[in-house]
Design a protein around this motif. Structure first.
Motif, PDB file in Angstrom:
ATOM      1  N   TYR A 153       0.827  -1.211   0.000  1.00 18.17           N
ATOM      2  CA  TYR A 153       0.000   0.000   0.000  1.00 18.17           C
ATOM      3  C   TYR A 153       0.863   1.263   0.000  1.00 18.17           C
ATOM      4  CZ  TYR A 153      -2.915   3.731   1.922  1.00 18.17           C
ATOM      5  OH  TYR A 153      -3.534   4.920   2.138  1.00 18.17           O
ATOM      6  N   ILE A 154       1.853   1.328   0.876  1.00 19.81           N
ATOM      7  CA  ILE A 154       2.722   2.500   0.996  1.00 19.81           C
ATOM      8  C   ILE A 154       3.462   2.755  -0.319  1.00 19.81           C
ATOM      9  CG2 ILE A 154       4.798   3.410   2.134  1.00 19.81           C
ATOM     10  CD1 ILE A 154       3.833   1.867   4.665  1.00 19.81           C
ATOM     11  N   LEU A 155       4.025   1.698  -0.894  1.00 19.00           N
ATOM     12  CA  LEU A 155       4.799   1.840  -2.128  1.00 19.00           C
ATOM     13  C   LEU A 155       3.901   2.208  -3.309  1.00 19.00           C
ATOM     14  CD1 LEU A 155       7.155  -1.207  -1.563  1.00 19.00           C
ATOM     15  CD2 LEU A 155       7.814   1.210  -1.496  1.00 19.00           C
ATOM     16  N   TYR A 156       2.686   1.690  -3.314  1.00 20.52           N
ATOM     17  CA  TYR A 156       1.736   2.037  -4.372  1.00 20.52           C
ATOM     18  C   TYR A 156       1.363   3.519  -4.290  1.00 20.52           C
ATOM     19  CZ  TYR A 156      -2.083   1.486  -7.694  1.00 20.52           C
ATOM     20  OH  TYR A 156      -2.896   1.607  -8.791  1.00 20.52           O
ATOM     21  N   GLU A 157       1.052   3.972  -3.086  1.00 22.02           N
ATOM     22  CA  GLU A 157       0.710   5.387  -2.896  1.00 22.02           C
ATOM     23  C   GLU A 157       1.881   6.288  -3.281  1.00 22.02           C
ATOM     24  OE1 GLU A 157      -2.290   7.007  -1.380  1.00 22.02           O
ATOM     25  OE2 GLU A 157      -3.007   5.154  -2.283  1.00 22.02           O
ATOM     26  N   LEU A 158       3.089   5.857  -2.973  1.00 25.43           N
ATOM     27  CA  LEU A 158       4.278   6.637  -3.308  1.00 25.43           C
ATOM     28  C   LEU A 158       4.425   6.778  -4.819  1.00 25.43           C
ATOM     29  CD1 LEU A 158       6.852   8.098  -2.501  1.00 25.43           C
ATOM     30  CD2 LEU A 158       7.979   5.880  -2.282  1.00 25.43           C
ATOM     31  N   ARG A 159       4.229   5.696  -5.544  1.00 27.39           N
ATOM     32  CA  ARG A 159       4.296   5.754  -7.010  1.00 27.39           C
ATOM     33  C   ARG A 159       3.225   6.697  -7.564  1.00 27.39           C
ATOM     34  NH1 ARG A 159       6.880   1.763 -10.134  1.00 27.39           N
ATOM     35  NH2 ARG A 159       7.985   0.171  -8.939  1.00 27.39           N
ATOM     36  N   MET A 160       2.026   6.596  -7.021  1.00 31.50           N
ATOM     37  CA  MET A 160       0.933   7.448  -7.486  1.00 31.50           C
ATOM     38  C   MET A 160       1.258   8.922  -7.260  1.00 31.50           C
ATOM     39  SD  MET A 160      -3.079   7.474  -6.311  1.00 31.50           S
ATOM     40  CE  MET A 160      -2.717   8.094  -4.661  1.00 31.50           C
ATOM     41  N   CYS A 161       1.752   9.243  -6.064  1.00 28.19           N
ATOM     42  CA  CYS A 161       2.032  10.642  -5.727  1.00 28.19           C
ATOM     43  C   CYS A 161       3.219  11.187  -6.517  1.00 28.19           C
ATOM     44  CB  CYS A 161       2.273  10.784  -4.232  1.00 28.19           C
ATOM     45  SG  CYS A 161       0.776  10.538  -3.261  1.00 28.19           S
ATOM     46  N   GLU A 162       4.154  10.306  -6.897  1.00 29.98           N
ATOM     47  CA  GLU A 162       5.257  10.755  -7.746  1.00 29.98           C
ATOM     48  C   GLU A 162       4.728  11.221  -9.097  1.00 29.98           C
ATOM     49  OE1 GLU A 162       8.265  10.800 -10.745  1.00 29.98           O
ATOM     50  OE2 GLU A 162       6.645   9.316 -10.675  1.00 29.98           O
ATOM     51  N   CYS A 163       3.755  10.489  -9.648  1.00 28.05           N
ATOM     52  CA  CYS A 163       3.129  10.902 -10.910  1.00 28.05           C
ATOM     53  C   CYS A 163       2.388  12.229 -10.749  1.00 28.05           C
ATOM     54  CB  CYS A 163       2.155   9.831 -11.396  1.00 28.05           C
ATOM     55  SG  CYS A 163       2.927   8.339 -11.998  1.00 28.05           S
ATOM     56  N   ILE A 164       1.644  12.350  -9.653  1.00 26.32           N
ATOM     57  CA  ILE A 164       0.897  13.589  -9.394  1.00 26.32           C
ATOM     58  C   ILE A 164       1.868  14.755  -9.236  1.00 26.32           C
ATOM     59  CG2 ILE A 164      -0.641  14.761  -7.762  1.00 26.32           C
ATOM     60  CD1 ILE A 164      -1.828  11.992  -7.116  1.00 26.32           C
ATOM     61  N   SER A 165       2.973  14.503  -8.537  1.00 26.43           N
ATOM     62  CA  SER A 165       3.993  15.532  -8.344  1.00 26.43           C
ATOM     63  C   SER A 165       4.610  15.948  -9.674  1.00 26.43           C
ATOM     64  CB  SER A 165       5.072  15.011  -7.398  1.00 26.43           C
ATOM     65  OG  SER A 165       6.165  15.901  -7.334  1.00 26.43           O
ATOM     66  N   ARG A 166       4.829  14.985 -10.562  1.00 25.47           N
ATOM     67  CA  ARG A 166       5.418  15.282 -11.874  1.00 25.47           C
ATOM     68  C   ARG A 166       4.480  16.181 -12.684  1.00 25.47           C
ATOM     69  NH1 ARG A 166       9.855  13.017 -14.061  1.00 25.47           N
ATOM     70  NH2 ARG A 166       9.911  11.403 -12.454  1.00 25.47           N
ATOM     71  N   ALA A 167       3.174  15.931 -12.566  1.00 26.83           N
ATOM     72  CA  ALA A 167       2.207  16.805 -13.237  1.00 26.83           C
ATOM     73  C   ALA A 167       2.268  18.207 -12.646  1.00 26.83           C
ATOM     74  CB  ALA A 167       0.794  16.225 -13.099  1.00 26.83           C
ATOM     75  N   ALA A 168       2.387  18.291 -11.316  1.00 26.45           N
ATOM     76  CA  ALA A 168       2.432  19.589 -10.648  1.00 26.45           C
ATOM     77  C   ALA A 168       3.663  20.395 -11.046  1.00 26.45           C
ATOM     78  CB  ALA A 168       2.410  19.398  -9.127  1.00 26.45           C
ATOM     79  N   GLU A 169       4.821  19.733 -11.159  1.00 26.27           N
ATOM     80  CA  GLU A 169       6.045  20.470 -11.502  1.00 26.27           C
ATOM     81  C   GLU A 169       5.963  21.026 -12.920  1.00 26.27           C
ATOM     82  OE1 GLU A 169       9.412  17.306 -12.976  1.00 26.27           O
ATOM     83  OE2 GLU A 169       8.771  17.158 -10.902  1.00 26.27           O
ATOM     84  N   ASN A 170       5.243  20.326 -13.808  1.00 25.47           N
ATOM     85  CA  ASN A 170       5.068  20.845 -15.159  1.00 25.47           C
ATOM     86  C   ASN A 170       4.028  21.951 -15.225  1.00 25.47           C
ATOM     87  OD1 ASN A 170       6.831  19.413 -17.197  1.00 25.47           O
ATOM     88  ND2 ASN A 170       6.040  17.679 -16.036  1.00 25.47           N
ATOM     89  N   VAL A 171       3.128  22.012 -14.234  1.00 23.06           N
ATOM     90  CA  VAL A 171       2.200  23.143 -14.133  1.00 23.06           C
ATOM     91  C   VAL A 171       2.984  24.431 -13.916  1.00 23.06           C
ATOM     92  CG1 VAL A 171       0.487  24.254 -12.647  1.00 23.06           C
ATOM     93  CG2 VAL A 171       0.149  21.904 -13.368  1.00 23.06           C
ATOM     94  N   ILE A 172       3.903  24.404 -12.953  1.00 23.00           N
ATOM     95  CA  ILE A 172       4.669  25.620 -12.677  1.00 23.00           C
ATOM     96  C   ILE A 172       5.594  25.959 -13.838  1.00 23.00           C
ATOM     97  CG2 ILE A 172       6.598  24.510 -11.444  1.00 23.00           C
ATOM     98  CD1 ILE A 172       6.544  26.933  -9.533  1.00 23.00           C
ATOM     99  N   ARG A 173       6.138  24.916 -14.506  1.00 20.54           N
ATOM    100  CA  ARG A 173       6.989  25.183 -15.670  1.00 20.54           C
ATOM    101  C   ARG A 173       6.166  25.824 -16.787  1.00 20.54           C
ATOM    102  NH1 ARG A 173       9.006  20.462 -15.911  1.00 20.54           N
ATOM    103  NH2 ARG A 173      10.735  20.902 -14.528  1.00 20.54           N
ATOM    104  N   SER A 174       4.932  25.364 -16.955  1.00 16.85           N
ATOM    105  CA  SER A 174       4.041  25.948 -17.961  1.00 16.85           C
ATOM    106  C   SER A 174       3.706  27.399 -17.616  1.00 16.85           C
ATOM    107  CB  SER A 174       2.759  25.122 -18.060  1.00 16.85           C
ATOM    108  OG  SER A 174       1.819  25.725 -18.905  1.00 16.85           O
ATOM    109  N   GLN A 175       3.460  27.648 -16.315  1.00 17.08           N
ATOM    110  CA  GLN A 175       3.155  29.010 -15.879  1.00 17.08           C
ATOM    111  C   GLN A 175       4.321  29.952 -16.149  1.00 17.08           C
ATOM    112  OE1 GLN A 175       2.156  28.444 -11.754  1.00 17.08           O
ATOM    113  NE2 GLN A 175       0.025  27.913 -12.176  1.00 17.08           N
TER     114      GLN A 175
END
Length: 261
Positions: A192-214
């Protein structure tokens, strides 16, 4: 013009990465919600609780925090929030993901580049497996930047262990267990912990590209503003030159008329 084209390409790529990361994160999240429900039904099953087979961490043990940062440029604010949280958590053990986070102390047990997240994931996996098996920590928390939309993100804390308890034990389901229940629960929690970590890494990657786009969008606006200022200046100079030329011509004509008297 060349700079503007480069920024346009960067902006376009950041938007593509936001979309790709968002789709990947959504696929993780949909499954993750079901996994969470199943694991909570097992971990907080009334019979297991009565038999004292549930895994309860010792509140006196230290905390383990995982921080997801960014490896690339144009993400100063993105990483600064992570850095502030790490400095605040000086008494906690740490796993730091992101080479731009310049921090290390005796409680930093693992530090990897964001680009190496998947190639070195086995190191994180071993750390988490050992932590759950030995119940080394009272909490395992994750800090990351969460994607909200194509224009916004927010810094979040997610407690991965212990799994959130909503106050109700599961009384609707019972299980026939033909294995060591403690080992099974350890394996489920690690998964469960490792699955959530993988998911949040993807979400984080989307977030970092939001700021790069801005940032690239702001850069394009600034470039266009400068171009407009330059165009206005050229027009003004052209107009001034035309006026000067007209005045000079008028003077020449007036001078000839005076000479011809």
């Amino acid at each position: 013009m060349r700079i503007k084209n480069v920024v346009k390409v960067m902006n376009f790529h950041s938007l593509l990465r936001v979309d790709a990361s968002k789709r990947r994160a959504e696929s993780y999240r949909n499954v993750g919600e079901e996994i969470t429900k199943i694991i909570k039904q097992i971990v907080y099953n009334k019979n297991l609780v009565l038999d004292k087979k549930t895994i309860i961490p010792d509140a006196k043990m230290p905390k383990l925090n995982i921080y997801i940062a960014n490896d690339y440029g144009f993400c100063g604010n993105f990483n600064s929030q992570v850095s502030r949280q790490i400095r605040h958590d000086k008494d906690d053990y740490k796993i730091i993901i992101g080479k731009k986070i310049i921090y290390s102390d005796e409680k930093t047990i693992l530090k990897i580049d964001k680009d190496n997240f998947y190639t070195e994931f086995s190191k994180i996996e071993k750390t988490i497996n050992d932590a759950v098996q030995d119940l080394s920590y009272s909490e395992i928390n994750l800090y990351y930047n969460h994607y909200n939309s194509s224009t916004s993100f927010e810094f979040r804390k997610l407690t991965l262990f212990p799994i959130d308890f909503d106050g109700d034990y599961d009384t609707k389901n019972d299980f026939v267990i033909e294995t060591d229940i403690t080992n099974m629960l350890h394996s489920l929690l690690s998964f469960y912990i490792l699955y959530e970590l993988r998911m949040c890494e993807c979400i984080s990657r989307a977030a970092e590209n939001v700021i790069r786009s801005q940032i690239t969008s702001q850069a394009l606006d600034k470039i266009e503003e400068i171009e407009q200022d330059d165009e206005n200046r050229r027009r003004k100079e052209k107009k001034n030159n035309l006026v000067l030329k007209t005045v000079e011509n008028f003077k020449k004509i007036s001078f000839r008329e005076d000479e011809n008297g």
